[in-house]
Motif scaffolding. Sequence first.
Motif, PDB file in Angstrom:
ATOM      1  N   THR C  39       0.818  -1.216   0.000  1.00 46.35           N
ATOM      2  CA  THR C  39       0.000   0.000   0.000  1.00 46.35           C
ATOM      3  C   THR C  39       0.847   1.259   0.000  1.00 46.35           C
ATOM      4  N   ASP C  40       2.072   1.181   0.537  1.00 46.69           N
ATOM      5  CA  ASP C  40       2.956   2.345   0.562  1.00 46.69           C
ATOM      6  C   ASP C  40       4.401   1.901   0.409  1.00 46.69           C
ATOM      7  N   GLY C  44       4.027   0.142   4.505  1.00 45.68           N
ATOM      8  CA  GLY C  44       2.731  -0.231   3.955  1.00 45.68           C
ATOM      9  C   GLY C  44       2.300  -1.618   4.398  1.00 45.68           C
ATOM     10  N   VAL C 282      -7.846  -6.163  -1.995  1.00 42.28           N
ATOM     11  CA  VAL C 282      -6.894  -6.177  -3.099  1.00 42.28           C
ATOM     12  C   VAL C 282      -7.325  -7.333  -3.993  1.00 42.28           C
TER      13      VAL C 282
ATOM     14  N   HIS D 243      -6.696  -1.800  -7.463  1.00 37.04           N
ATOM     15  CA  HIS D 243      -6.186  -1.593  -6.104  1.00 37.04           C
ATOM     16  C   HIS D 243      -4.839  -0.875  -6.126  1.00 37.04           C
ATOM     17  N   SER D 244      -4.099  -1.025  -7.215  1.00 32.45           N
ATOM     18  CA  SER D 244      -2.790  -0.388  -7.280  1.00 32.45           C
ATOM     19  C   SER D 244      -2.884   1.097  -7.631  1.00 32.45           C
ATOM     20  N   ASN D 246      -3.218   4.729  -6.899  1.00 36.78           N
ATOM     21  CA  ASN D 246      -3.226   5.637  -5.747  1.00 36.78           C
ATOM     22  C   ASN D 246      -4.204   6.783  -6.027  1.00 36.78           C
TER      23      ASN D 246
END
Lengths: 285, 285, 285, 285
Positions: C39-40, C44, C282, D243-244, D246
């Motif tokens: 996610t980061d 993440g 996801v 989901h990827s 941002n």
Amino acid sequence: SDLGRLTVQCADRPGIVAAVSQFLTDHGANIVESDQATTDPVDGQFFLRMTFHRPGLQAHLDDMTKNFTKALVEKFEVTEWSLRDASTPKRVAIMVSKYDHCLLDLLWRARRGELPVDIGLVISNHADLASEVRTFGVPFVHMPVTRDTKPEAEARQLQLLQGNFDLVVLARYMQILSADFLASVGCPVINIHHSFLPPFAGAGPYERAKERGVKLIGATAHYATEDLDEGPIIEQDVVRVRHSDNIAALKRRGADVERLVLSRAVLWHCEDRVLRQGNSTVVFS
Amino acid sequence: SDLGRLTVQCADRPGIVAAVSQFLTDHGANIVESDQATTDPVDGQFFLRMTFHRPGLQAHLDDMTKNFTKALVEKFEVTEWSLRDASTPKRVAIMVSKYDHCLLDLLWRARRGELPVDIGLVISNHADLASEVRTFGVPFVHMPVTRDTKPEAEARQLQLLQGNFDLVVLARYMQILSADFLASVGCPVINIHHSFLPPFAGAGPYERAKERGVKLIGATAHYATEDLDEGPIIEQDVVRVRHSDNIAALKRRGADVERLVLSRAVLWHCEDRVLRQGNSTVVFS
Amino acid sequence: SDLGRLTVQCADRPGIVAAVSQFLTDHGANIVESDQATTDPVDGQFFLRMTFHRPGLQAHLDDMTKNFTKALVEKFEVTEWSLRDASTPKRVAIMVSKYDHCLLDLLWRARRGELPVDIGLVISNHADLASEVRTFGVPFVHMPVTRDTKPEAEARQLQLLQGNFDLVVLARYMQILSADFLASVGCPVINIHHSFLPPFAGAGPYERAKERGVKLIGATAHYATEDLDEGPIIEQDVVRVRHSDNIAALKRRGADVERLVLSRAVLWHCEDRVLRQGNSTVVFS
Amino acid sequence: SDLGRLTVQCADRPGIVAAVSQFLTDHGANIVESDQATTDPVDGQFFLRMTFHRPGLQAHLDDMTKNFTKALVEKFEVTEWSLRDASTPKRVAIMVSKYDHCLLDLLWRARRGELPVDIGLVISNHADLASEVRTFGVPFVHMPVTRDTKPEAEARQLQLLQGNFDLVVLARYMQILSADFLASVGCPVINIHHSFLPPFAGAGPYERAKERGVKLIGATAHYATEDLDEGPIIEQDVVRVRHSDNIAALKRRGADVERLVLSRAVLWHCEDRVLRQGNSTVVFS
């Protein structure tokens, strides 16, 4: 109920819409939906579809038909027209081989009341789908076809079909119908086939689509004509594929789009939304 | 920033993912996104794309590149690979003729920061779009091309392009590039063309699509190869058309899908999402 | 066959991909497909899905599971993970009321082999679909539910479901399941509901969508949670509607998109493509 | 040219289509495209759009308008109607804040001849886009708005707009227009806003969509009314997200769908395809 439907095709000239509308008004009908197209502002071809409300329609349909012929067909040199009770389902026969996805989708939708059809017969060159079809209360006739028996098989098929149906649907019927058959069957025939960008002629289209790395695969529903896969297109759609899709996945996605496209084409045809002009169609969808 | 990107292609064999991942870990990198595909469970082709976070990446990139070559390229017989700073924009040149829709879309997305590119040059065989391009602060070079001057024009184009760009985009460039040009330009070339179901070879595809009554028209972005319109497909899409669409409407709808498809292809290419294999692509989008 | 699948979720830190890949290599497995997301770049959440080929997988799965726990779960504080034979179908129970479109689509796809599932039970609060379901060779249990009998009915449903299924699918089940039921059923529950822009809370959403004149209607598949229609979304899609669509037409179009969306959600879930994180997902599709 | 367009709305009753068609025929016009809808077979609302060809239209338009009023408006209690030269572009003013994607798309399309509009003015509460707009040869007026100066600013805006334009487009204008403004501006106002499933009221919709894990984001074009974002919907569309993506990626995808939806809404409005009925629309697209 009490809804009627009128379609008209002819060379365009001023006054047709007015004349047709006046005709319906004079016969006690209120137009509730109307679509009209002309291919060119001047000297085009004219296409009209009207749905109208006429209390007690059934009792008046014969008269309206007679009067329409007298009043308008000759005057405007109407080449194609139809006038019918919109609530009367079309009588449909389905021809199929082994794949069940298009067939079942039509049977389900018909049972659910989504399609204004009365499916009266399924003919297959294989026996596989017999019990499945009969579950729906629809007769299933197994007619094997080989190269040698094809003329005879087509003759027997015509015996069952001629005069009994308003539409024949080829729901993945893997035999080529002869020009004679199409000329004799006496009603439109709708076919579904997969289509690709670029297209892959010959055998194994999914294998070749995979090899070529296409990103979309599609399906086309069209009226069957003598020229295989070349008849007037009714509906097309595509679905996105991914590099990770193997050939089985391509076929699965292809099946989904085939059955959607075919069911839309059958629906629109049966709602009198599809008017043919040469090798193309006007679809009032 | 401090994001790096690695792509790897080779014949598949056990242990590659582990070796590559370990390599990155050993070099202080944390994998933040990873996509991998193999064409077959056994004896397939292997494709990998990893994005990783490495504090102070710029200072380490040369070492990582050297070490990757030593540690992995030979051992796994890697056929294609790249290792780069993901924040470095690709240097892009655009070739265009008169239609502005694809060109403007790319220039505008680049200015907005939507595309990780630095558009450094626009070459056109027509002068029409000069002021439009210069408004974006991008150099515009007018290079007329006739049948006679084509070899000379290509030579001049190569002078401008070779060694200066990472990508050439043909944004509706209506000249066919020679095989020599493509072999010499030294970077990938992406082309956009319209596509139809069925396809219409030769001139006037929109006119013929209208005549045939197709219900969808589309566009395909692909790498340019010697065989015109036959290179590896990156992206495709379609748009629905209606019988009431005249040829101008078809072109308008086609232009919309062309610019979308081309901008996606350029984005994905510049984000290293497109790996070529023979005449197809793996796209990790 | 001999394909295994591993999913892993945890707080991200360097070295996880390397460690997991090395683990598979050490256990004789070749990774054939891999997707990873974080996610980061820093701090993440980490999500991984790998499909691998391991000759003789069945004989090794227990050992791999034990070793994975020892070697990796603790070290990387893995919060969610699964390791399974990808060829073992998930055991699925379906709950349904009267609408058949989603139910039939799942039963039919399962029979065709499109879904890696073994549908072992259909529970309905109505008797209407009994013979239809049994045609597929699937047991049908009729459990009427009234306000008064709901706790008792849920207890009987749990008796049938607990421990016997890997997934429960609500294929237009028109009863609200209690929080107790969801907490006790012991496996994920996937629900489908229609969705609209703007959304219409309360009864008669199609009627209100018609009144409001929306141009799209949609469907959402999500994991069922205590908060009705608020669970993690797996898949969504829409379909275009026209002003001429009456409420029956809206429902028909809605049914098409519902069954597509639900079948995709079930497919992706059963292929271990859906990883939950809090109230979102996801999806490695 | 020489194409006229007529739209008519009223309570449905038998004979309207006939009367209107006869009127056009009597005035030397040939109907080339016609769409009609009625909300109910009995006692519904009637909507009609006709495009007709009338040689020398300009010279006859005033007479036709007078005669239409006399002959039909009263008789059928027509509530809304328009009769115009289809080749006369609509005069359009655009209001915008800082985002350029919708604005530029409209300016490009207008310049390219894709939209039958004459964009005569851009008003913005920020100065950022001035030079961009003036490049197109369109006047740009900067009118800052604060809470205190809003009434005064609206008054000045009205001075510029009233009587001068047929349509105002809010192309991401981030100020709420007062009910007084909308009542006084004297022409329709079209707005674009992003939309989500589920919807996210208040600030930061993209942030919240990301958090919620939606799989689609969308946009809605509608007529602006006193109730913010509640006016009659003209067009909607969605785009798939991953989901990827941002938040920046969500905004980028959102911008693409916003500009497409807005440009379609403006096109259809300017081609007289959109008929309002209460809080919804009939769109003959």
